[in-house]
Design an enzyme around this catalytic site. Structure first.
Site, PDB file in Angstrom:
ATOM      1  N   SER A 234      -6.034 -22.425   9.150  1.00  0.00           N
ATOM      2  CA  SER A 234      -7.406 -22.905   9.017  1.00  0.00           C
ATOM      3  C   SER A 234      -7.476 -24.296   8.417  1.00  0.00           C
ATOM      4  CB  SER A 234      -8.226 -21.938   8.154  1.00  0.00           C
ATOM      5  OG  SER A 234      -7.635 -21.802   6.881  1.00  0.00           O
TER       6      SER A 234
ATOM      7  N   ASP B 212       5.994  -7.926  11.472  1.00  0.00           N
ATOM      8  CA  ASP B 212       5.831  -8.212  10.051  1.00  0.00           C
ATOM      9  C   ASP B 212       7.172  -7.984   9.369  1.00  0.00           C
ATOM     10  OD1 ASP B 212       4.690  -8.480   7.340  1.00  0.00           O
ATOM     11  OD2 ASP B 212       2.772  -8.223   8.359  1.00  0.00           O
TER      12      ASP B 212
ATOM     13  N   HIS C 260      -6.966 -21.590  15.843  1.00  0.00           N
ATOM     14  CA  HIS C 260      -7.665 -21.117  14.645  1.00  0.00           C
ATOM     15  C   HIS C 260      -8.702 -20.066  15.015  1.00  0.00           C
ATOM     16  CE1 HIS C 260     -10.606 -22.131  11.109  1.00  0.00           C
ATOM     17  NE2 HIS C 260      -9.970 -20.993  10.913  1.00  0.00           N
TER      18      HIS C 260
ATOM     19  N   VAL D  63       0.584 -15.933   9.528  1.00  0.00           N
ATOM     20  CA  VAL D  63       1.064 -15.534   8.209  1.00  0.00           C
ATOM     21  C   VAL D  63       0.358 -16.366   7.136  1.00  0.00           C
ATOM     22  CG1 VAL D  63       3.276 -14.794   9.136  1.00  0.00           C
ATOM     23  CG2 VAL D  63       3.036 -17.136   8.295  1.00  0.00           C
TER      24      VAL D  63
ATOM     25  N   GLU E 107      -0.905 -19.000   4.359  1.00  0.00           N
ATOM     26  CA  GLU E 107      -1.104 -20.448   4.520  1.00  0.00           C
ATOM     27  C   GLU E 107      -0.124 -21.238   3.653  1.00  0.00           C
ATOM     28  OE1 GLU E 107      -4.327 -22.267   6.421  1.00  0.00           O
ATOM     29  OE2 GLU E 107      -2.866 -20.966   7.367  1.00  0.00           O
TER      30      GLU E 107
END
Length: 735
Positions: A438, A352, A459, A409, A411
């Site tokens: 997604s 991260d 996904h 991370v 969208e």
């Protein structure tokens, strides 16, 4: 020693006969017509040679003891052939009854899992010895296929455990128990550590018990906990609560099996054993010839078998396995993916923007492990070993040599491009590159990596540790090898894969969006929110639709809508708005209610974001006095919205195979399991495809043209065939 095609017979010097079930035509033993014939022949021989038979051991020549009924036969059972099917069921049940009353001790030597008919066979023995092992299960899972045990499973388990325990611990939830757990419950009598001991211990028991009889065949036997109607027994006061519990669990959804199971258990406990078997058979036949069982068998067995299969790949290929993974983004999704990879034995670098953020992501795994240790499901040593495989970091060079990267991370295409560009130089040559998005098209995201042929959509669904589905999205440049490796990864991390082609929203997100939109449209039409929630529950969805919308977050839904609108307009298409958009925009802009995370949405929440009740302002905001819509129409508008959108996905090539649609809809977006999935719903609808089309046309004429059935369904309705037969059942794989 003599041979039989299904059951081998071997008698030792003590007169103990070992019957080894080993169907040469099937991977596992099933209770089909051939087995029934073979069992009858074996019983005939035992009776003919009774004077030389001291006892019988029933075991298996396969890794699994016995898998139960042949689901091909069950899928073909129909009401117009019920007499023929009833004859088979009665014959099968009678043979197991004959086995337990044959006058010689019978031991089931359970050398693997015994589920469904396998456990029913074992329960008909006088003693059960099982091979210990964490992957050896026993149980009566028929309810998960819309059925009940039809070969004495209800009757014998009730007489062994009592009505209440049999229902709660074996029948109503269809629990699969390890053999050790089954020993504690009392349906397994002994455990052995090795296969070599199994027959030895079984024969030893026979020699020590030359004249056994089932407890329920002893005069005066009383069912544990009492029989229904006996006011002196504990069951009397508990029995009225069982139907109420069923209603609470089903929420009114169309699942007939639990009701039939309770009826069979209660009624059979009040009569003699042979009449009890007849009662069980009656309730079994009612389910087996009904549509719900056919739907559930199709989805949870045949379609699941298809999506988890080779999918066009060589059966003797060596599966690819990831050894070091990099997960980009340590939010809830990234943290869950890291945990699943580590649980599968993969070393994980959890990256991260800061070490602190990455450490918080690893903390998610800490919490899961702590809960498992507290529940006794794992040990501290195993938990520590899993956690040691997760390395939190903010340094891209920690990814050196990784053969798998999963980006998870925010969208935003620009953010995804940035993190992938940063990490790619450190990956192993040919590493699999996956994006957990997604909605964003994979082909566009693949432009941000140097090897688009190794890029694919992965996904996952939240929470990752509990949701079993992995939607794999092929980009335009994803290679067959990349797809094959993605399928291998799904198996490695114990996820059920479906494969779809690239488009905005893919399959699952696109279809669940129509479900939510239809609910918001109903709300905008003034249908009471409580009615909408009740309709989605009674349809069989796992969570009421407005509650689900709050969980997904209205801000996210608006961002997805806006992105789709921009993409459509940039592509020269006219954006066609949905009535739901007005409700969504008003909830956010006018009322500032974005969902659970914001502490205010369609529901109200306390200071801990615990849901309390529907927002009391909903009637003032959207009316809520339109009670003229038939409740059945509200239910079917929610269902049909998803089904029609799925047909469009199939027509457009987003979906290539029906099993992907059915399994993905149930496991990924909560489409009701009793339907068998979004496309099985059409074939299983009353009147088949033609019946579905007629109902869709009614909804279109009465409510909105969005229910207009696609041309492909109109043609199918005219042809008189089913959707399943009209499309190739071969799944997407590699050429």
């Amino acid at each position: 020693m003599s041979q039989n095609p299904i059951i081998r017979w071997e008698r030792d010097d003590d007169g103990i006969v070992v019957l080894t079930i080993d169907d040469p035509n099937q991977r596992v033993n099933t209770m089909n017509a051939e087995f029934v014939d073979a069992l009858e022949a074996a019983l005939d021989r035992i009776e003919t040679e009774r004077d030389t038979v001291a006892g019988v051991v029933v075991t298996s020549g396969k890794d699994t003891f016995f898998a139960g009924g042949d689901l091909n036969d069950l899928r073909d059972a129909t009401k117009d052939r019920i007499d023929e099917f009833a004859e088979f069921v009665d014959r099968n049940s009678a043979l197991l009854r004959r086995l337990e009353t044959i006058g010689r001790p019978v031991v089931a030597a359970v050398n693997g899992s015994a589920l469904g008919g396998g456990l029913e066979l074992a329960l008909a023995a006088h003693h059960r010895v099982a091979l210990d092992g964490p992957r050896n299960y026993v149980g009566l899972p028929e309810v998960t296929l819309g059925l009940l045990p039809g070969a004495g499973g209800v009757v014998r388990s009730v007489r062994m455990l009592g009505v209440e325990r049999a229902l709660s611990e074996l029948l109503l939830q269809g629990q699969r128990r390890t053999v050790r757990s089954a020993l504690e419950l009392g349906i397994i009598d002994e455990l052995v550590e090795s296969k070599s001991e199994l027959i030895v211990v079984s024969k030893k028991w026979i020699l020590a018990h030359p004249e056994p009889v089932q407890p329920w065949d002893v005069k005066g036997y009383r069912i544990p906990g009492g029989a229904p109607g006996d006011r002196s027994e504990p069951l009397h006061s508990k029995l009225p609560a069982i139907p109420a519990l069923l209603r609470k669990q089903s929420k009114g959804a169309h699942y007939p099996a639990p009701k039939n199971i309770v009826s069979a258990a209660v009624e059979s406990a009040q009569v003699d054993f042979d009449n009890a078997l007849r009662i069980e058979a009656r309730y079994f036949l009612d389910l087996a010839t009904g549509q719900v069982a056919k739907n559930m068998i199709q989805a949870f067995f045949f379609d699941m078998q298809s999506v988890n299969g080779a999918r066009g790949r060589s059966a003797d290929r060596t599966p690819w396995r990831a050894s070091k993974a990099v997960v980009l983004g340590a939010g809830m999704m990234g943290a869950g993916i890291a945990y699943e990879c580590a649980r599968a034995g993969i070393d994980v670098v959890l990256k991260d923007v800061s070490v602190e953020a990455a450490e918080r992501g690893k903390g998610y795994s800490h919490k899961l492990i702590d809960k498992q240790i507290a529940a006794g499901r794992t040990s501290s040593d195993k938990g520590d070993a899993l956690l040691a495989r997760i390395t939190p970091t903010d340094r891209p060079e920690a990814a050196e040599g990784a053969d798998l990267v999963i980006e998870a991370v925010f969208e935003d295409p620009a953010v995804k491009a940035q993190v992938l560009a940063e990490i790619e130089p450190y990956l192993a040559e040919g590493a699999l590159i996956g994006s957990n998005t997604s909605t964003l098209p994979i082909t566009g995201l693949a432009e941000n990596v140097s090897r688009p042929e190794d890029f694919i959509g992965l996904h996952f669904f939240s929470p990752v540790d509990r949701m079993p589905l992995l939607e794999i999205i092929k980009g335009n440049k994803s290679s067959p090898d990349t797809l094959s490796r993605a399928l291998d990864l799904a198996k490695q991390i114990s996820k059920t894969p479906i494969v779809v082609n690239d488009s905005r929203g893919f399959f699952t997100s696109r279809v669940i969006g129509t479900f939510i939109n239809e609910a918001l449209a109903l709300l905008g039409e003034g249908v009471p929110a409580a009615t909408i929630e009740q309709a989605s529950s009674q349809a069989g969805y796992p969570a009421p639709v407005l509650q689900l919308t709050d969980e997904l977050n209205l801000e996210l839904l608006r961002r997805v809508r806006d992105a789709a609108q921009r993409a459509a307009e940039e592509g020269g298409q006219t954006w066609v708005g949905h009535p739901a958009e007005v409700v969504l925009d008003r909830m956010l802009s006018e009322y500032g209610r974005a969902g659970r995370l914001a502490g205010a949405g369609f529901y109200e929440y306390d200071g801990n974001r615990k849901r309390t009740r529907l927002w009391t302002g909903l009637p003032d905001a959207f009316g809520g006095e339109n009670t003229d819509l038939p409740f059945g129409d509200v239910v079917e508008r929610l269902l049909f919205a998803e089904v029609i959108e799925t047909v469009k996905c199939l027509d457009e090539g987003v979906l290539e195979a029906i099993p992907d649609a059915n399994v993905g809809s149930i496991l990924g977006i909560g489409f009701p399991g009793w339907t068998g999935g979004v496309l099985q719903f059409i074939d299983g609808y009353e009147g088949g495809v033609a019946g579905f089309v007629a109902r869709a046309q009614y909804l279109a004429e009465t409510y909105s043209e969005r229910f207009t059935p696609p041309e492909s369904l109109l043609q199918l309705a005219e042809s008189g065939t089913t959707l399943a037969r009209s499309r190739s059942a071969e799944l997407v794989g590699t050429p």
